[in-house]
Design a protein around this motif. Structure first.
Motif: not given
Lengths: 112, 120
Positions: A21-23, A5-10, A71, A106, A104
């Motif tokens: 950004m992170n994963c 899961n990555q954040s943020p998406q955009s 992560d 960013t 997913t």
């Protein structure tokens, strides 16, 4: 199956700003990879990390392999318009390093 | 340097039609693979090959066939297209991981430009 899961998406940022950004993973990885996909192109490898706690730079990009091995983080300093694209984290499936799980993504937009 | 070449770049099919996405690489890579990219889901592995005559399934293999008769080529076949196969397909190649002892990072996949497939 494996979830990255990555954040943020955009992200929408002004040119010159720094980006983080992170994963996160549901399980441990021994290698973390960061890819960038330019619009209309295939992904290209930016940075590879092989050791927990490792910090690696590639120009204005810096990535870190989290000490939990679940992560990883990517920072971009002083963003420029050509940083636009989708950034993916990835890790190896199973024991082989060639088959990858991808995050997913960013999506980064840089406003001049 | 051609790298990884995919054809066609765009294709529209009707449900039930068949087609083949072509992939060729000129880097003498042993490993080749196919991924599909869907919004919000990243890239998912369909099939892969570690050398001529050897193929195996990835995460989402149903509805797709592959073969590897030469080192250079790795075509992906859709035998009976379904709307759920609407996606962008990427072919990728690399050396085996242990080749990093001779140079080249582990996990560095070289991707083609993608093939956008729409199934109506």
């Amino acid at each position: 199956g494996q979830q990255l899961n990555q954040s943020p998406q955009s992200m929408f940022i002004q040119e010159g700003e720094d980006v983080s950004m992170n994963c996160t993973s549901s399980s441990i990885f021994n290698t973390w990879l960061w890819y960038k996909q330019d619009p209309g192109e295939g992904p290209v490898l930016l940075i590879a990390l092989y050791k927990a706690g490792e910090l690696t730079s590639n120009g204005r990009l810096t990535a870190q392999f989290g000490i939990t091995r679940k992560d990883s983080f990517l920072n971009i300093s002083a963003s420029i318009p050509s940083d636009v694209g989708i950034y993916f984290c990835a890790g190896p499936r199973g024991t082989g390093a060639n088959n990858l799980f991808f995050g997913t993504g960013t999506r980064l937009t840089v406003i001049p | 340097n051609a790298g990884v070449t995919q054809t066609p770049k765009f294709q529209v099919l009707k449900t039930g039609q068949s087609m083949t996405l072509q992939c060729a690489q000129d880097m003498n890579h042993e490993y080749m693979s196919w991924y599909r990219q869907d919004p919000g889901m990243g890239l998912r592995l369909i099939h892969y090959s570690v050398g001529a005559g050897i193929t195996d399934q990835g995460e989402v293999p149903n509805g797709y066939n592959v073969s590897r008769s030469t080192t250079e080529d790795f075509p992906l076949r859709l035998l009976s297209a379904a709307p759920s196969q609407t996606s962008v397909y990427f072919c990728a190649s690399s050396y085996f991981a242990d080749r990093r002892l001779a140079g080249g990072p582990t996990g560095e996949l070289f991707f083609g430009e993608g093939s956008r497939l729409t199934v109506l």
